[in-house]
Every structure is written in structure tokens, then in C-alpha cells.
Enzyme design. Structure first.
Site, mmCIF file in Angstrom:
data_model
loop_
_atom_site.group_PDB
_atom_site.id
_atom_site.type_symbol
_atom_site.label_atom_id
_atom_site.label_comp_id
_atom_site.label_asym_id
_atom_site.label_seq_id
_atom_site.Cartn_x
_atom_site.Cartn_y
_atom_site.Cartn_z
ATOM 1 N N SER A 1 3.391 8.045 2.907
ATOM 2 C CA SER A 1 3.731 6.470 3.640
ATOM 3 C C SER A 1 3.756 5.641 2.574
ATOM 4 C CB SER A 1 3.031 6.425 4.800
ATOM 5 O OG SER A 1 1.581 6.218 4.347
ATOM 6 N N VAL B 1 3.499 1.178 2.694
ATOM 7 C CA VAL B 1 3.060 0.159 3.295
ATOM 8 C C VAL B 1 3.854 -0.949 3.195
ATOM 9 C CG1 VAL B 1 1.362 -1.195 4.730
ATOM 10 C CG2 VAL B 1 0.891 1.142 4.442
ATOM 11 N N GLY C 1 0.665 5.918 0.539
ATOM 12 C CA GLY C 1 -0.440 6.998 0.631
ATOM 13 C C GLY C 1 0.546 8.176 0.318
ATOM 14 N N SER C 2 0.154 9.360 0.499
ATOM 15 C CA SER C 2 0.662 10.768 0.237
ATOM 16 C C SER C 2 2.276 10.837 0.820
ATOM 17 C CB SER C 2 0.088 11.931 0.599
ATOM 18 O OG SER C 2 -1.187 11.987 -0.219
ATOM 19 N N GLY D 1 0.800 -1.140 -0.118
ATOM 20 C CA GLY D 1 -0.042 0.062 0.012
ATOM 21 C C GLY D 1 0.724 1.388 0.033
ATOM 22 N N ASP E 1 -12.304 9.892 9.202
ATOM 23 C CA ASP E 1 -12.101 9.682 7.938
ATOM 24 C C ASP E 1 -12.483 8.207 7.442
ATOM 25 O OD1 ASP E 1 -11.303 10.051 5.269
ATOM 26 O OD2 ASP E 1 -9.086 9.282 5.787
#
Length: 265
Positions: free
Chosen positions: A29, A31, A26-27, A24, A139
Site C-alpha cells: 500500500s 498512503v 507499506g509492502s 507513508g 500488531d
């Protein structure tokens, strides 16, 4: 990454963990799937480059770590460890083999009402723990709800508490955050809001589970908000046969103003 072992990206060592494939991102991070070097336990490692974070994002990260350290519940993702090296923080979390609820919906389409109820009961149990600790998530969306396995004994776990915040009793917040398709209209309108904002998100998730689509859409956030505000009810697809209890729960959760009934059309 310097100081974390050798052997290329696939053979990295972070603390006591052997890092494997990326699962995975994110902006701020990435994973990774990883295993404990001694007993082989599977984990997910959320790797964050701290230099990319402004002060507000750093505060969100610290808040997320604080919440995960504080709460231990089967329907909330478990924190195993925090490993810091220069310029990076690694949050070691339990690994959920079933992926997230968004992936599940993409694979299966709308789900039987009994399964939606199973997921909702688990989400409610996790939310109750947040409320007991005067927290709101802010969220909630299918991408932040993880599934422990790929089988019928799935356990749903709430994750990604970067936007979560503490509320004093009867406290109200004003920050804009969350994902628009699942965001309560009072947040989009920059009004003060409380823990009921999470319940709108729950309603949007339930609606998507049982119908296969989100309750409201729009080409941008402004149009989405306009569509919500001018709506006189929920539009259930005619081919979907739902119980009165299920549709009633959707209406009760997806109410623009909890003090005013959201009348079905």
C-alpha cells in the site's frame, strides 16, 4: 491512475478527494495526504493494488475494512469512505497531523512518565473497545499508533487492523503475525494465544516510551526470543528515574506467562 482524473500524480482525484503528497507506504500500500474537493477536510488515503494481494492478504484487507466500519471510537482511527476502481482499493481515513508514536519517540526520546500515562490511558480505551467486540489487534507497535496533532493535546489513535482478528469468547489463535520487538513470546513460539498477547505489546510500548529503548533486543527473531526466554527480569537504564507504579506495570505487562509472576531483578 486511469479513470481518476488528470493533472499528473499531484493533481489526481480519487472520488471526492484531491490527492497530494505521499505520507507513508507499506509492502502492499501507499498512503497519500488528500483533501475533500468541496469542504477541504484533510484525510489520509491508503491505496492498495489488489492484484498484488494473495488470498490471505485479501482476507486481511476485508477484515480491516469490516472492523473500521464496525467501530467508532476517538482512540481508533476513523474510516470516512471506501473507493474502489479496477485493480485498486482506496481506504479514506482521518488524517493524523502528529504522525505516529515511533516518529514521536525518535524526535523526543524517552517521554515524561505523566505523558506516557496519558498515551497508555488512551491506548487502553481503544483496546477496551476491541475486547468488547471480541477482537485482538495482534500488531500493536508505535508505528501503528497515530497522534492527532503536534501539540500537548495529542489524541492517540490505534490504526492498521490488517492483522486483527475476531476471537470467540475464550478463543485462542495460532497465527504468527505482528512485529517481533513488540510480539508476545507465545506468538513467536507458535503457541496458542489469546487477547493477553496484545498486553505484552502494550508493555513493550510503555517500556520504550519511558526508557527510550525496547525491553528486549536481538539481531534476529530467534535471538530476540532466546533473550526474552532466558531473561530473569527487566533492565531499566540506571539514569531513568521511574515511579514504582510505572515499573510495576511494566513487569505485570511483560510477563512470559501471565500465571507466573515476572520478578524484578
Amino acid at each position: 491512475m486511469a479513470g481518476q482524473g488528470t493533472g499528473g500524480r499531484g493533481g489526481r482525484v480519487v472520488g471526492d478527494y484531491m490527492v497530494g503528497r505521499q505520507i507513508g507506504s507499506g509492502s502492499f500500500s501507499v498512503v497519500w495526504h488528500a483533501r475533500h474537493r468541496v469542504h477541504g477536510t484533510e484525510v489520509a488515503i491508503k491505496e492498495i493494488v489488489t492484484g498484488r494481494l494473495n488470498k490471505k492478504l485479501q482476507e486481511s484487507l476485508m477484515s480491516e475494512i469490516f472492523i473500521l466500519k464496525r467501530i467508532n471510537h476517538p482512540n481508533i482511527i476513523s474510516l470516512h469512505d471506501i473507493i474502489e476502481v479496477p485493480g485498486r482499493i482506496h481506504i479514506v481515513l482521518e488524517y493524523c497531523r502528529g504522525g505516529d508514536l515511533s516518529m514521536y519517540i525518535q524526535r523526543h526520546g524517552r517521554v515524561p512518565e505523566a505523558l506516557a500515562k496519558h498515551f497508555m490511558q488512551q491506548l487502553a480505551a481503544g483496546l477496551q473497545v476491541l475486547r468488547d467486540n471480541n477482537l485482538i489487534h495482534r500488531d500493536l507497535k508505535p508505528q501503528n499508533l497515530l497522534l492527532s496533532t503536534n501539540d500537548t493535546n495529542d489524541i492517540l489513535k490505534m490504526a492498521d487492523f490488517g492483522f486483527a482478528r475476531s476471537l470467540q469468547p475464550r478463543g485462542l489463535a495460532e497465527t504468527l503475525c505482528g512485529s517481533p520487538l513488540y510480539m508476545a513470546p507465545e506468538i513467536m513460539q507458535l503457541q496458542k494465544y489469546d487477547a493477553k498477547a496484545d498486553l505484552w505489546s502494550v508493555g513493550a510500548i510503555l517500556f520504550q516510551l519511558v526508557t527510550g529503548k525496547t525491553p528486549f533486543t536481538g539481531s534476529n527473531q530467534m535471538q530476540l526470543l532466546q533473550n526474552i526466554m532466558k531473561s530473569t527480569g527487566l533492565q531499566f537504564p540506571p539514569e531513568v528515574n521511574l515511579s514504582t507504579e510505572c515499573t510495576d506495570l511494566c513487569y505485570r505487562l511483560l510477563r512470559r506467562n501471565p500465571g507466573i509472576p515476572f520478578i524484578p531483578t
